[in-house]
Design a protein around this motif. Sequence first.
Motif, PDB file in Angstrom:
ATOM      1  N   GLN A 285       0.853  -1.192   0.000  1.00  0.00           N
ATOM      2  CA  GLN A 285       0.000   0.000   0.000  1.00  0.00           C
ATOM      3  C   GLN A 285       0.885   1.237   0.000  1.00  0.00           C
ATOM      4  O   GLN A 285       1.752   1.404   0.847  1.00  0.00           O
ATOM      5  CB  GLN A 285      -0.918  -0.006   1.219  1.00  0.00           C
ATOM      6  N   ILE A 286       0.663   2.124  -0.989  1.00  0.00           N
ATOM      7  CA  ILE A 286       1.543   3.290  -1.139  1.00  0.00           C
ATOM      8  C   ILE A 286       0.806   4.610  -0.901  1.00  0.00           C
ATOM      9  O   ILE A 286       1.405   5.679  -1.065  1.00  0.00           O
ATOM     10  CB  ILE A 286       2.203   3.299  -2.536  1.00  0.00           C
ATOM     11  N   THR A 287      -0.471   4.571  -0.547  1.00  0.00           N
ATOM     12  CA  THR A 287      -1.206   5.765  -0.129  1.00  0.00           C
ATOM     13  C   THR A 287      -2.099   5.387   1.044  1.00  0.00           C
ATOM     14  O   THR A 287      -2.378   4.207   1.271  1.00  0.00           O
ATOM     15  CB  THR A 287      -2.088   6.353  -1.254  1.00  0.00           C
ATOM     16  N   THR A 288      -2.560   6.372   1.767  1.00  0.00           N
ATOM     17  CA  THR A 288      -3.543   6.119   2.811  1.00  0.00           C
ATOM     18  C   THR A 288      -4.924   5.968   2.159  1.00  0.00           C
ATOM     19  O   THR A 288      -5.103   6.230   0.966  1.00  0.00           O
ATOM     20  CB  THR A 288      -3.576   7.272   3.829  1.00  0.00           C
ATOM     21  N   TYR A 289      -5.914   5.562   2.931  1.00  0.00           N
ATOM     22  CA  TYR A 289      -7.275   5.400   2.418  1.00  0.00           C
ATOM     23  C   TYR A 289      -7.925   6.772   2.232  1.00  0.00           C
ATOM     24  O   TYR A 289      -7.787   7.662   3.062  1.00  0.00           O
ATOM     25  CB  TYR A 289      -8.125   4.575   3.379  1.00  0.00           C
ATOM     26  N   THR A 290      -8.642   6.909   1.122  1.00  0.00           N
ATOM     27  CA  THR A 290      -9.447   8.103   0.873  1.00  0.00           C
ATOM     28  C   THR A 290     -10.907   7.680   0.747  1.00  0.00           C
ATOM     29  O   THR A 290     -11.234   6.782  -0.039  1.00  0.00           O
ATOM     30  CB  THR A 290      -9.002   8.818  -0.416  1.00  0.00           C
ATOM     31  N   SER A 291     -11.785   8.280   1.525  1.00  0.00           N
ATOM     32  CA  SER A 291     -13.204   7.911   1.517  1.00  0.00           C
ATOM     33  C   SER A 291     -13.953   8.618   0.403  1.00  0.00           C
ATOM     34  O   SER A 291     -13.706   9.787   0.113  1.00  0.00           O
ATOM     35  CB  SER A 291     -13.850   8.250   2.866  1.00  0.00           C
ATOM     36  N   LEU A 292     -14.872   7.893  -0.222  1.00  0.00           N
ATOM     37  CA  LEU A 292     -15.782   8.460  -1.213  1.00  0.00           C
ATOM     38  C   LEU A 292     -17.150   8.653  -0.568  1.00  0.00           C
ATOM     39  O   LEU A 292     -17.540   7.888   0.316  1.00  0.00           O
ATOM     40  CB  LEU A 292     -15.914   7.528  -2.423  1.00  0.00           C
ATOM     41  N   PRO A 293     -17.919   9.660  -0.990  1.00  0.00           N
ATOM     42  CA  PRO A 293     -19.245   9.877  -0.398  1.00  0.00           C
ATOM     43  C   PRO A 293     -20.213   8.755  -0.760  1.00  0.00           C
ATOM     44  O   PRO A 293     -20.085   8.120  -1.815  1.00  0.00           O
ATOM     45  CB  PRO A 293     -19.688  11.213  -1.010  1.00  0.00           C
ATOM     46  N   HIS A 294     -21.169   8.511   0.116  1.00  0.00           N
ATOM     47  CA  HIS A 294     -22.233   7.544  -0.166  1.00  0.00           C
ATOM     48  C   HIS A 294     -23.056   8.062  -1.351  1.00  0.00           C
ATOM     49  O   HIS A 294     -23.282   9.263  -1.472  1.00  0.00           O
ATOM     50  CB  HIS A 294     -23.157   7.376   1.041  1.00  0.00           C
ATOM     51  N   PHE A 295     -23.514   7.144  -2.198  1.00  0.00           N
ATOM     52  CA  PHE A 295     -24.372   7.588  -3.296  1.00  0.00           C
ATOM     53  C   PHE A 295     -25.264   6.451  -3.774  1.00  0.00           C
ATOM     54  O   PHE A 295     -24.997   5.273  -3.498  1.00  0.00           O
ATOM     55  CB  PHE A 295     -23.546   8.158  -4.460  1.00  0.00           C
ATOM     56  N   TYR A 296     -26.335   6.836  -4.466  1.00  0.00           N
ATOM     57  CA  TYR A 296     -27.276   5.875  -5.042  1.00  0.00           C
ATOM     58  C   TYR A 296     -27.152   5.923  -6.557  1.00  0.00           C
ATOM     59  O   TYR A 296     -27.025   7.002  -7.151  1.00  0.00           O
ATOM     60  CB  TYR A 296     -28.717   6.207  -4.633  1.00  0.00           C
ATOM     61  N   GLN A 297     -27.211   4.747  -7.173  1.00  0.00           N
ATOM     62  CA  GLN A 297     -27.093   4.643  -8.632  1.00  0.00           C
ATOM     63  C   GLN A 297     -28.348   3.971  -9.179  1.00  0.00           C
ATOM     64  O   GLN A 297     -28.650   2.830  -8.848  1.00  0.00           O
ATOM     65  CB  GLN A 297     -25.848   3.816  -8.989  1.00  0.00           C
ATOM     66  N   GLY A 298     -29.084   4.714  -9.999  1.00  0.00           N
ATOM     67  CA  GLY A 298     -30.328   4.192 -10.558  1.00  0.00           C
ATOM     68  C   GLY A 298     -30.098   3.168 -11.658  1.00  0.00           C
ATOM     69  O   GLY A 298     -28.962   2.811 -11.986  1.00  0.00           O
ATOM     70  N   HIS A 299     -31.200   2.722 -12.255  1.00  0.00           N
ATOM     71  CA  HIS A 299     -31.133   1.704 -13.305  1.00  0.00           C
ATOM     72  C   HIS A 299     -30.309   2.208 -14.488  1.00  0.00           C
ATOM     73  O   HIS A 299     -30.569   3.269 -15.050  1.00  0.00           O
ATOM     74  CB  HIS A 299     -32.536   1.334 -13.798  1.00  0.00           C
ATOM     75  N   GLU A 300     -29.271   1.441 -14.855  1.00  0.00           N
ATOM     76  CA  GLU A 300     -28.402   1.728 -16.000  1.00  0.00           C
ATOM     77  C   GLU A 300     -27.776   3.133 -15.939  1.00  0.00           C
ATOM     78  O   GLU A 300     -27.453   3.715 -16.965  1.00  0.00           O
ATOM     79  CB  GLU A 300     -29.177   1.560 -17.319  1.00  0.00           C
ATOM     80  N   ASP A 301     -27.597   3.649 -14.725  1.00  0.00           N
ATOM     81  CA  ASP A 301     -26.949   4.954 -14.542  1.00  0.00           C
ATOM     82  C   ASP A 301     -25.435   4.797 -14.447  1.00  0.00           C
ATOM     83  O   ASP A 301     -24.914   3.718 -14.142  1.00  0.00           O
ATOM     84  CB  ASP A 301     -27.463   5.633 -13.271  1.00  0.00           C
ATOM     85  N   SER A 302     -24.729   5.904 -14.685  1.00  0.00           N
ATOM     86  CA  SER A 302     -23.271   5.944 -14.572  1.00  0.00           C
ATOM     87  C   SER A 302     -22.862   7.144 -13.725  1.00  0.00           C
ATOM     88  O   SER A 302     -23.537   8.172 -13.735  1.00  0.00           O
ATOM     89  CB  SER A 302     -22.616   6.033 -15.951  1.00  0.00           C
TER      90      SER A 302
END
Length: 210
Positions: free
Chosen positions: A107-124
């Motif tokens: 491991q060469i970096t610390t952990y970075t958190s991503l925000p919680h999110f919802y992904q709808g049908h066939e969304d990107s």
Amino acid sequence: MSQVVIKSPKHCAKKGLNIDKLYKKLFFLFSTLFTTILSLILLIWLILRPTKPEFTLKEAEIYQLNLSGPHLLNSSIQLTILSKNPNQKLGIYYDEMQVYAAYKGQQITTYTSLPHFYQGHEDSNLLTASLVGAGLPVAPSFGYEVGRDQTAGKLVVNLKVNGQLRWKVGTWVSGRYRLNVNCVAVTAFGPVIPTGPLTTKQGTQCSTSI
């Protein structure tokens, strides 16, 4: 004069037998109901056939990757990942997503958190993160391995996402499932170190496991 009624053992046994029958009927009723609910959930699951989400590494830029001491590393990496839900009838909740970089299993970096999110049908969704490491301990062979890659003309770094997801069908939301994503970033890394960051923009497909 009060009257004393004495019930025979036969009468008591008959009453106990009726209670046992009631318990058996209740047990059978709840068992049938529970089995029906499980069968319904399994049927819905088989009909919908959820497909795991897809992740693609769109861009990675390595700004810093050098040793500040014999075995201490400073690193700085920017990345962009495209997340896609291929399901037509299922939504996805992403929870507790964390990103980090690894090089040859370290491991060469610390952990970075991503925000919680919802992904709808066939969304990107495009996910961006800044990964950093300051004085991270690495193996004594780290400098040697980087030198070998520089001689070979390319640097290979793994960008990983760990988290949890929940499936959503209508108003029903499933329990949490563990999600692991591994993206491989390959950058040109010749004898002459460029003035700008080491960059990859090939749109690499990431491996995903649930």
